[in-house]
Design a protein around this motif. Sequence first.
Motif, PDB file in Angstrom:
ATOM      1  N   GLY A 183       0.821  -1.210   0.000  1.00  0.00           N
ATOM      2  CA  GLY A 183       0.000   0.000   0.000  1.00  0.00           C
ATOM      3  C   GLY A 183       0.851   1.255   0.000  1.00  0.00           C
ATOM      4  O   GLY A 183       0.566   2.222  -0.725  1.00  0.00           O
ATOM      5  N   HIS A 184       1.910   1.258   0.805  1.00  0.00           N
ATOM      6  CA  HIS A 184       2.797   2.422   0.848  1.00  0.00           C
ATOM      7  C   HIS A 184       3.532   2.602  -0.474  1.00  0.00           C
ATOM      8  O   HIS A 184       3.719   3.733  -0.936  1.00  0.00           O
ATOM      9  CB  HIS A 184       3.789   2.271   2.001  1.00  0.00           C
ATOM     10  N   ALA A 185       3.927   1.504  -1.107  1.00  0.00           N
ATOM     11  CA  ALA A 185       4.621   1.586  -2.395  1.00  0.00           C
ATOM     12  C   ALA A 185       3.710   2.163  -3.476  1.00  0.00           C
ATOM     13  O   ALA A 185       4.136   2.981  -4.297  1.00  0.00           O
ATOM     14  CB  ALA A 185       5.134   0.209  -2.800  1.00  0.00           C
ATOM     15  N   VAL A 186       2.451   1.752  -3.469  1.00  0.00           N
ATOM     16  CA  VAL A 186       1.487   2.260  -4.456  1.00  0.00           C
ATOM     17  C   VAL A 186       1.239   3.750  -4.236  1.00  0.00           C
ATOM     18  O   VAL A 186       1.205   4.543  -5.182  1.00  0.00           O
ATOM     19  CB  VAL A 186       0.165   1.463  -4.384  1.00  0.00           C
ATOM     20  N   HIS A 219      -4.839  10.005   1.585  1.00  0.00           N
ATOM     21  CA  HIS A 219      -5.447   8.698   1.357  1.00  0.00           C
ATOM     22  C   HIS A 219      -4.688   7.669   2.196  1.00  0.00           C
ATOM     23  O   HIS A 219      -3.766   7.003   1.721  1.00  0.00           O
ATOM     24  CB  HIS A 219      -5.408   8.348  -0.130  1.00  0.00           C
ATOM     25  N   GLY A 220      -5.081   7.563   3.459  1.00  0.00           N
ATOM     26  CA  GLY A 220      -4.346   6.761   4.421  1.00  0.00           C
ATOM     27  C   GLY A 220      -4.299   5.282   4.063  1.00  0.00           C
ATOM     28  O   GLY A 220      -5.333   4.693   3.730  1.00  0.00           O
ATOM     29  N   ILE A 221      -3.124   4.684   4.167  1.00  0.00           N
ATOM     30  CA  ILE A 221      -2.978   3.247   3.918  1.00  0.00           C
ATOM     31  C   ILE A 221      -3.637   2.463   5.048  1.00  0.00           C
ATOM     32  O   ILE A 221      -4.340   1.476   4.814  1.00  0.00           O
ATOM     33  CB  ILE A 221      -1.496   2.878   3.770  1.00  0.00           C
ATOM     34  N   THR A 222      -3.415   2.897   6.289  1.00  0.00           N
ATOM     35  CA  THR A 222      -4.076   2.251   7.422  1.00  0.00           C
ATOM     36  C   THR A 222      -5.576   2.468   7.341  1.00  0.00           C
ATOM     37  O   THR A 222      -6.363   1.561   7.655  1.00  0.00           O
ATOM     38  CB  THR A 222      -3.516   2.796   8.745  1.00  0.00           C
ATOM     39  N   ALA A 252     -20.758  12.175  19.441  1.00  0.00           N
ATOM     40  CA  ALA A 252     -20.610  10.787  18.996  1.00  0.00           C
ATOM     41  C   ALA A 252     -20.513   9.832  20.181  1.00  0.00           C
ATOM     42  O   ALA A 252     -20.249  10.234  21.321  1.00  0.00           O
ATOM     43  CB  ALA A 252     -19.375  10.662  18.111  1.00  0.00           C
ATOM     44  N   ASP A 253     -20.700   8.554  19.893  1.00  0.00           N
ATOM     45  CA  ASP A 253     -20.538   7.525  20.918  1.00  0.00           C
ATOM     46  C   ASP A 253     -19.067   7.182  21.123  1.00  0.00           C
ATOM     47  O   ASP A 253     -18.652   6.810  22.227  1.00  0.00           O
ATOM     48  CB  ASP A 253     -21.304   6.262  20.520  1.00  0.00           C
ATOM     49  N   GLU A 254     -18.294   7.283  20.049  1.00  0.00           N
ATOM     50  CA  GLU A 254     -16.856   7.024  20.088  1.00  0.00           C
ATOM     51  C   GLU A 254     -16.189   7.864  19.012  1.00  0.00           C
ATOM     52  O   GLU A 254     -16.838   8.368  18.087  1.00  0.00           O
ATOM     53  CB  GLU A 254     -16.535   5.551  19.759  1.00  0.00           C
ATOM     54  N   ALA A 255     -14.870   7.980  19.111  1.00  0.00           N
ATOM     55  CA  ALA A 255     -14.055   8.559  18.039  1.00  0.00           C
ATOM     56  C   ALA A 255     -12.699   7.867  18.070  1.00  0.00           C
ATOM     57  O   ALA A 255     -12.298   7.305  19.094  1.00  0.00           O
ATOM     58  CB  ALA A 255     -13.905  10.063  18.220  1.00  0.00           C
ATOM     59  N   PHE A 256     -12.016   7.906  16.936  1.00  0.00           N
ATOM     60  CA  PHE A 256     -10.684   7.320  16.886  1.00  0.00           C
ATOM     61  C   PHE A 256      -9.922   7.864  15.691  1.00  0.00           C
ATOM     62  O   PHE A 256     -10.494   8.558  14.830  1.00  0.00           O
ATOM     63  CB  PHE A 256     -10.731   5.784  16.862  1.00  0.00           C
ATOM     64  N   ILE A 257      -8.638   7.573  15.662  1.00  0.00           N
ATOM     65  CA  ILE A 257      -7.801   7.940  14.520  1.00  0.00           C
ATOM     66  C   ILE A 257      -7.119   6.687  13.997  1.00  0.00           C
ATOM     67  O   ILE A 257      -7.035   5.671  14.699  1.00  0.00           O
ATOM     68  CB  ILE A 257      -6.760   9.023  14.879  1.00  0.00           C
ATOM     69  N   THR A 258      -6.645   6.759  12.750  1.00  0.00           N
ATOM     70  CA  THR A 258      -5.788   5.698  12.221  1.00  0.00           C
ATOM     71  C   THR A 258      -4.557   6.333  11.600  1.00  0.00           C
ATOM     72  O   THR A 258      -4.616   7.417  11.022  1.00  0.00           O
ATOM     73  CB  THR A 258      -6.487   4.838  11.143  1.00  0.00           C
ATOM     74  N   SER A 259      -3.426   5.647  11.745  1.00  0.00           N
ATOM     75  CA  SER A 259      -2.187   6.058  11.095  1.00  0.00           C
ATOM     76  C   SER A 259      -1.242   4.870  11.086  1.00  0.00           C
ATOM     77  O   SER A 259      -1.454   3.888  11.817  1.00  0.00           O
ATOM     78  CB  SER A 259      -1.536   7.237  11.837  1.00  0.00           C
ATOM     79  N   ALA A 260      -0.188   4.965  10.287  1.00  0.00           N
ATOM     80  CA  ALA A 260       0.759   3.862  10.170  1.00  0.00           C
ATOM     81  C   ALA A 260       1.492   3.598  11.469  1.00  0.00           C
ATOM     82  O   ALA A 260       1.868   2.466  11.767  1.00  0.00           O
ATOM     83  CB  ALA A 260       1.764   4.149   9.055  1.00  0.00           C
TER      84      ALA A 260
END
Length: 285
Positions: free
Chosen positions: A47-50, A206-209, A237-245
Motif C-alpha cells: 500500500g505504501h509503495a502504491v 489517502h491513508g494506507i491504514t 458521537a458515541d466514540e471517536a478514533f484515529i488511524t495512522s501507520a
Amino acid sequence: MRTVYLNGEYMPEDEAKVSVFDRGFLMADGVYEVTSVLDGKLIDFDGHAVRLQRSLDELEMRHPSSKEDLLEVHRELVRLNEITDGMIYLQITRGNPGDRDFAYPPQDTAPTVVLFTQAKPGMADSPLTKTGMKVISIPDQRWGRRDIKTVQLLYPSMGKMMAKAAGADDAWMVEDDHITEGTSNNAYIVKGNTIVTRQLGHDILHGITRAAVLRFAREAQMSVEERPFTVAEAQAADEAFITSASMFVMPVVEMDGAAIGSGAPGPVAARLREIYLDESRKTAI
C-alpha cells in the motif's frame, strides 16, 4: 549508531549528507512514506509503495527504483539496525539541480533518496489505548493537495504544538465547518452502529491504514459511512478514533474539552485495533 540509506549506499547516519541545493530542503519539493515494522516485518508495504508512486506521479517526479528494490532496502535497514518494532521513513526529492530556481530542473536530474529507521519497542502496546487521546479543533490552513504525501509539514507541526499548548494529544483540522483529518492521521467518529469518516478527495491524505481498517470493518459487518462530519457531531458521537501507520487505531475520548461518549475508549475502536493488528501481522513481509 544507525545505518541509513542515501542514494544507493548504506552508511552511518553521521556520514549522510544532502546538498544545500536539494529541492527538498529549498522548496519542500519531495514526498515521503512511513512504513511500520512489527516483529521485524513490514506492515502494509504494498500500500505504501502504491501511494508513493501516486505521489511521485502527481508531482511529475520520476521513481528512482522498482518496488522490489525498495523492498530490499527496507528489509536490509531492518536487518542492519536490528529493528523489531518501529518505523522506516522514506523520502524522495526532486534532487539537486546545482542552484536555486522555482522552475523544475531538467528531467535527468537525479532524485535524492533517503531512508532511515526509528526503533519503537512495544509500539503495538501503547498506553494511549487504555486512556484514549484528547484532541482540539484548529482551522485547516494547509495547501489544497493534501492527498499528495509531500514533505511540507509545517502546519501539521504547528497543529501538534497548538494541541500540546492546550494540554491535548493532537489537533483535528476543520475546513468549511467540517473536520478534514488529524495532523498526521485520519479521523473517525462512531454513532450507533455506524463508523463515519471523510471521503477521499484532494482535502485529505489517502491513508494506507485507513483503507485497511475500513476494509476490515466492512468484512466484520460494521456499517461505514464516508462523508464529512462536524465538530458538534464528533462531540456528540458515541466514540471517536484515529488511524495512522504508527498508531494503528487509537481511541479519541475528548474534543475541545468535551468528553466523547463515556469519555473512555470504546468497543468499536478496540475491536478494530485488534483486527487490524492481527490481520496485518498475518500479511506482514
